[in-house]
Design a protein around this motif. Structure first.
Motif, short mmCIF file in Angstrom:
data_model
loop_
_atom_site.label_atom_id
_atom_site.label_comp_id
_atom_site.label_asym_id
_atom_site.label_seq_id
_atom_site.Cartn_x
_atom_site.Cartn_y
_atom_site.Cartn_z
N ARG A 10 -5.86 1.08 3.23
CA ARG A 10 -5.40 1.89 2.13
C ARG A 10 -6.64 3.05 2.07
O ARG A 10 -7.47 2.94 2.18
CB ARG A 10 -5.78 1.05 0.70
CG ARG A 10 -7.02 0.44 0.74
CD ARG A 10 -7.13 -0.81 -0.39
NE ARG A 10 -6.26 -2.19 0.02
CZ ARG A 10 -6.25 -3.02 -0.43
NH1 ARG A 10 -7.25 -3.35 -1.69
NH2 ARG A 10 -5.48 -3.98 0.12
N ALA A 11 -5.98 4.39 1.38
CA ALA A 11 -6.79 5.37 1.06
C ALA A 11 -7.71 5.24 -0.19
O ALA A 11 -7.21 4.47 -1.19
CB ALA A 11 -6.02 6.59 0.67
N GLU A 12 -8.82 5.37 -0.42
CA GLU A 12 -9.64 5.16 -1.56
C GLU A 12 -9.31 6.03 -2.63
O GLU A 12 -9.41 5.43 -3.99
CB GLU A 12 -11.27 5.53 -1.20
CG GLU A 12 -11.67 4.89 0.09
CD GLU A 12 -13.17 5.12 0.05
OE1 GLU A 12 -13.66 6.07 -0.58
OE2 GLU A 12 -13.91 4.53 1.20
N GLU A 13 -8.52 7.12 -2.54
CA GLU A 13 -8.08 7.91 -3.75
C GLU A 13 -6.57 8.05 -3.46
O GLU A 13 -6.11 8.41 -2.16
CB GLU A 13 -8.81 8.85 -3.90
CG GLU A 13 -10.25 8.79 -4.28
CD GLU A 13 -11.09 9.97 -4.47
OE1 GLU A 13 -10.49 11.14 -4.33
OE2 GLU A 13 -12.21 10.12 -4.95
N GLY A 14 -5.67 8.23 -4.66
CA GLY A 14 -4.38 8.97 -4.60
C GLY A 14 -3.39 7.64 -4.24
O GLY A 14 -2.33 8.13 -4.37
N ASP A 15 -3.63 6.60 -4.68
CA ASP A 15 -2.52 5.61 -4.59
C ASP A 15 -2.51 4.94 -5.83
O ASP A 15 -3.41 4.23 -6.39
CB ASP A 15 -2.89 4.26 -3.44
CG ASP A 15 -1.96 3.42 -3.31
OD1 ASP A 15 -0.95 3.20 -4.28
OD2 ASP A 15 -1.98 2.35 -2.32
N TRP A 16 -1.43 5.19 -6.48
CA TRP A 16 -1.13 5.08 -7.79
C TRP A 16 -1.29 3.41 -8.31
O TRP A 16 -1.61 2.74 -9.08
CB TRP A 16 0.13 5.55 -8.57
CG TRP A 16 1.39 4.98 -7.83
CD1 TRP A 16 1.81 5.66 -6.65
CD2 TRP A 16 2.14 4.03 -8.03
NE1 TRP A 16 3.04 4.90 -6.00
CE2 TRP A 16 3.17 3.99 -7.14
CE3 TRP A 16 2.02 2.81 -9.11
CZ2 TRP A 16 4.11 2.92 -7.14
CZ3 TRP A 16 3.22 1.98 -8.86
CH2 TRP A 16 4.16 1.99 -7.99
N PRO A 34 -5.17 0.57 -8.40
CA PRO A 34 -5.80 -0.05 -9.42
C PRO A 34 -5.10 -0.91 -10.03
O PRO A 34 -5.62 -1.60 -11.27
CB PRO A 34 -6.46 1.38 -10.18
CG PRO A 34 -5.19 2.29 -9.85
CD PRO A 34 -4.73 1.88 -8.44
N ASP A 71 -4.73 5.79 4.69
CA ASP A 71 -5.96 6.83 5.21
C ASP A 71 -5.67 7.10 6.66
O ASP A 71 -5.83 6.09 7.52
CB ASP A 71 -7.23 5.94 4.92
CG ASP A 71 -8.27 7.29 5.28
OD1 ASP A 71 -8.01 8.17 5.95
OD2 ASP A 71 -9.37 6.94 5.14
N LYS A 117 -0.56 4.53 -0.35
CA LYS A 117 -1.20 5.53 0.45
C LYS A 117 -2.38 5.05 1.53
O LYS A 117 -3.07 4.42 1.12
CB LYS A 117 -2.05 6.69 -0.60
CG LYS A 117 -2.63 7.57 -0.01
CD LYS A 117 -2.99 8.61 -0.92
CE LYS A 117 -3.62 10.00 -0.27
NZ LYS A 117 -2.85 10.63 0.48
N THR A 144 0.79 -1.20 -0.03
CA THR A 144 -0.06 -0.10 0.18
C THR A 144 0.70 1.27 0.04
O THR A 144 1.67 1.24 1.07
CB THR A 144 -1.01 -0.09 1.53
OG1 THR A 144 -1.64 -1.34 1.06
CG2 THR A 144 -1.83 1.14 1.17
#
Length: 210
Positions: free
Chosen positions: A185-191, A194, A16, A14, A12
């Motif tokens: 894990r953050a829902e957004e901002g982790d390259w 996905p 939260d 990024k 991970t």
């Protein structure tokens, strides 16, 4: 299924900062470290579970400024023995004797032979051996975290001497080996989130010798 959990996990990038790992899950991850196998059962390392925000903030700049160290809720530091000694090995033997019905010739003989092999070696060679045992425990911690759907990020990217100083490890006869932040894990901002998990195919990785 356990393999599904391993596919779910990733390093991970990024976390939260508003989501903390429940203490009962941290306790289970720590227990997995305790249960990990080690060479001759010596467990030649110690585990530091760091919740303190100031300590984690001090470690982050000497760890390539990796945000997971402070954005996660817990930081595990695996610290290996800096050397093997007669006292350290004897302490393991005494515990085994106490919990398995007393000392016997087989137990004493095994660890006397072990001391004859380990104690003449250099401190650096013994530290390297101890560090490899910490890596086994790291694997157990990561697998346990995945089973509990707790995110983690194994880290070798840090200045061990600086971390040793922050935690006072030298005085304890220890050297930092690995860092493992725990969090969610953050829902957004982790390259990386996905992206498809990529591993070598079994045909490349495995050689079957029937």
């Amino acid at each position: 299924m356990f393999l599904d959990k391993l596919n779910w996990r990733y390093a991970t990038k990024k976390m939260d900062p508003n989501k903390a790992v429940p203490e009962d899950k941290v306790a289970k991850i720590v227990e997995a470290v305790q249960m990990a196998p080690s060479s001759s059962g010596l467990q030649p390392f110690e585990l530091f579970v760091i919740r303190n925000k100031d300590i984690r903030a001090a470690i982050r700049p000497v760890s390539w400024d990796q945000a997971q160290i402070t954005d996660g809720s817990h930081l595990l530091v695996f610290a290996a023995w800096d050397n093997y000694s007669e006292e350290r090995i004897d302490a393991v033997v005494e515990q085994m004797a106490a919990e398995r019905g007393g000392m016997n010739d087989l137990l004493k003989g095994y660890y006397d032979n072990l001391k004859a092999m380990y104690l003449p070696r250099t401190a650096e060679e013994n530290y390297a051996h101890a560090a490899r045992q910490a890596y086994i425990a790291l694997g157990f911690a990561m697998a346990a975290a995945a089973e509990l759907e707790v995110d983690s990020t194994p880290m070798e990217g840090f200045d061990p001497a600086q971390v040793d100083e922050i935690l006072g490890l030298k005085e304890k006869g220890l050297r930092s080996v690995l860092l493992l932040p725990l969090g969610y894990r953050a829902e957004e901002g982790d390259w990386l989130l996905p992206m498809k998990k990529v591993r070598k195919p079994l045909t490349t990785l495995v050689t079957e010798l029937d």
